[in-house]
Write an enzyme that holds these catalytic residues in place. Sequence first.
Site, mmCIF file in Angstrom:
data_model
loop_
_atom_site.group_PDB
_atom_site.id
_atom_site.type_symbol
_atom_site.label_atom_id
_atom_site.label_comp_id
_atom_site.label_asym_id
_atom_site.label_seq_id
_atom_site.Cartn_x
_atom_site.Cartn_y
_atom_site.Cartn_z
ATOM 1 C CB CYS A 139 -1.016 3.561 -1.835
ATOM 2 S SG CYS A 139 -2.614 4.033 -2.006
ATOM 3 C CB ALA A 140 2.911 -0.132 -0.273
#
Length: 354
Positions: A139-140
């Site tokens: 998700c980063a």
Amino acid sequence: MPTLAAISKIDFPFRIEQEKVKKIAQELFTPSFPKIERMLNVFDNTEIKTRNLCKPIEHYSSIHSFQEQNKEFIQISLEYSVKAIEECIATAHIEKDTITDIIFISTTGLATPSLDALIINKMKLHENINRMSIFGLGCAGGVAGFAKASTLAKANLDAIVLLVVVELCSLTFLRNDLSKSNFIGTSLFADGISALIIKGDNHTDKAQSKVSFLAAQSKLYKDTLDVMGWEFLDNGFKVLFSKDIPTIISNNISKDIISFLEKNQLKISDIKNFIFHPGGKKVLTAYEEALKVEGDFLKNTREVMNDYGNMSSATVLYVLQRYLTQGFEDGYGLMVSMGPGFTCEMVLLQMKNN
């Protein structure tokens, strides 16, 4: 300062209401959880209304091998990445041969040669284009990718950098994995593809630029490797995530953002636009409680999650695109996402309406 010239996103043709996904999940997981009715409220608690899926919902009721799923990943990623890129090129009013760099980010499928090479061949991009393919940021990845694209454009004033972020989370679904973690993942994750173009100063029309890159920071929280990620099995990717994620955010995000902003002579009150990856409802609550910003500062983040689901690294770019299409305040913008590692990625932006 590097500037954002264009951004695009993909709305897949198989978007589906959360309630329908809930019913399918009930059918699939009942053999493992006879009292599944008690668990189904997790679908409602996400507050997701529709999910962005790259395949019809019927696809997920059958067992597929990792080979089959990964083949689908490559084919769908290539097809829709090209569509997103073509939209960006048209919006940015550039020729495709002028793109100097391409960054491809994903965590939900594998390809060697990597997808950037496939895109270059498919679109007949310049043969001397610089390539960067990044796997595993989860998700980063969206914020990290934006930072890396901007860094390239800052180092080379003649750069025109193409960033492509692809996450087909639904294709990692393991039909025969009846674990609680897989059930929770089924309530949350979706598919997304976004592309954007960032230009160096020598290509920038300052009068037309709405979003400029100022700074970035990464932070890895030590001894949190087991908080989020994949377990790689013979039949595919098994999702791993801890219930401790909101707690980690609550304990760290405020001081990390304050520290980052202080390095740039700013305070949280100076930020007008909060471009956060949603994660989930509990993650949003953790942000709100930790930062204590007045008003509904995560409105766009929440609406993207409600309309699309959690599309891993692509989600934050959908949030950024929503700001650009639905309006933003002149001033500073802050992009934030968290992912496997466990890490926090931040980007500081200057945003202005022309």
